[in-house]
Scaffold this active site. Structure first.
Site, mmCIF file in Angstrom:
data_model
loop_
_atom_site.group_PDB
_atom_site.id
_atom_site.type_symbol
_atom_site.label_atom_id
_atom_site.label_comp_id
_atom_site.label_asym_id
_atom_site.label_seq_id
_atom_site.Cartn_x
_atom_site.Cartn_y
_atom_site.Cartn_z
ATOM 1 N N ASP A 130 -25.248 -38.468 -5.498
ATOM 2 C CA ASP A 130 -24.292 -37.927 -6.462
ATOM 3 C C ASP A 130 -23.790 -39.067 -7.346
ATOM 4 O O ASP A 130 -23.983 -40.243 -7.042
ATOM 5 C CB ASP A 130 -23.128 -37.287 -5.697
ATOM 6 C CG ASP A 130 -22.204 -36.489 -6.590
ATOM 7 O OD1 ASP A 130 -22.661 -35.984 -7.630
ATOM 8 O OD2 ASP A 130 -21.013 -36.356 -6.253
ATOM 9 N N GLU A 133 -25.295 -40.687 -12.718
ATOM 10 C CA GLU A 133 -25.589 -40.551 -14.150
ATOM 11 C C GLU A 133 -25.858 -41.881 -14.873
ATOM 12 O O GLU A 133 -26.671 -41.876 -15.780
ATOM 13 C CB GLU A 133 -24.441 -39.822 -14.854
ATOM 14 C CG GLU A 133 -24.290 -38.371 -14.458
ATOM 15 C CD GLU A 133 -23.456 -38.168 -13.179
ATOM 16 O OE1 GLU A 133 -23.068 -39.171 -12.527
ATOM 17 O OE2 GLU A 133 -23.210 -37.026 -12.822
#
Length: 202
Positions: A130, A133
């Site tokens: 997670d 990005e």
């Protein structure tokens, strides 16, 4: 759930199991998570699996230094700032972090090694990646960020990140949050092992 005969094949764990949200750690005594290894063994004995969340951002301002962070620092595997002079800082759940530069193949061995060491402590069956990005809360004003104690990052010392470079602000931007590509992220002109960030056409 077992007593209620609730169907369960896999138990997932979010960041709550970590010590202050630091990767490759388990909560200390009194947090309710220090017995995680025993819980996982119990799940396995009942023919169930365990998957945990891992965030790539490695806590970079612990005193003394976080052991995982120090091993990465010794290998020089973290993403660099646009000038290439220092490791790029970001802020996520554990506070200040550096991100491994996965265009550097030394990072692959580092990451695999950290997972191997952690698996000796917690016998997990899979990982849930997670915040890769890579995410960054620094694009928000400090008053919007309530995840950390105030003394970690006092509001009067907070430097909100705004990306003004050309790579972070291309001529065409799709309909996205705040009308840019860098909100809740890092600037796109950081230095990687293969050099400066490049446009996809290159």
């Amino acid at each position: 759930m077992k007593d209620a005969k609730f169907p369960l094949d896999v138990q997932w764990a979010d960041i709550d199991y970590m010590d202050e949200w630091k990767d490759f750690t388990v909560g200390k005594e009194g947090t309710g998570w220090n017995d995680l290894p025993q819980l996982v063994d119990e799940l396995h004995s009942d023919n169930k699996k365990f998957v945990q969340i891992i965030d790539p951002g490695i806590k970079s301002d612990s005193v003394p230094a976080d052991p995982t962070y120090q091993r990465g620092l010794d290998l020089d595997i973290y993403m660099k700032n646009p000038e290439g002079t220092d490791n790029q800082i970001a802020y996520v759940w554990p506070g200040q972090v550096n991100y491994p530069d996965f265009t550097n193949n030394v990072s692959w061995n580092f990451w695999a090694g950290e997972l191997d060491m952690f698996k000796e402590k917690v016998d997990f069956d899979g990982i849930w990646i997670d915040m890769n990005e890579p995410a960054n809360f620094q694009t928000d004003p400090r008053e919007y960020i309530g995840y950390w104690p105030e003394e970690w990052y006092p509001a009067d010392e907070w430097e909100q990140l705004k990306c003004t470079d050309e790579i972070s602000n291309p001529k065409f931007v799709p309909r996205v949050s705040d009308g840019n590509l860098w909100t809740k992220g890092i600037c796109l002109n950081n230095q990687f092992s293969y050099g400066l960030s490049r446009y996809a056409k290159d």
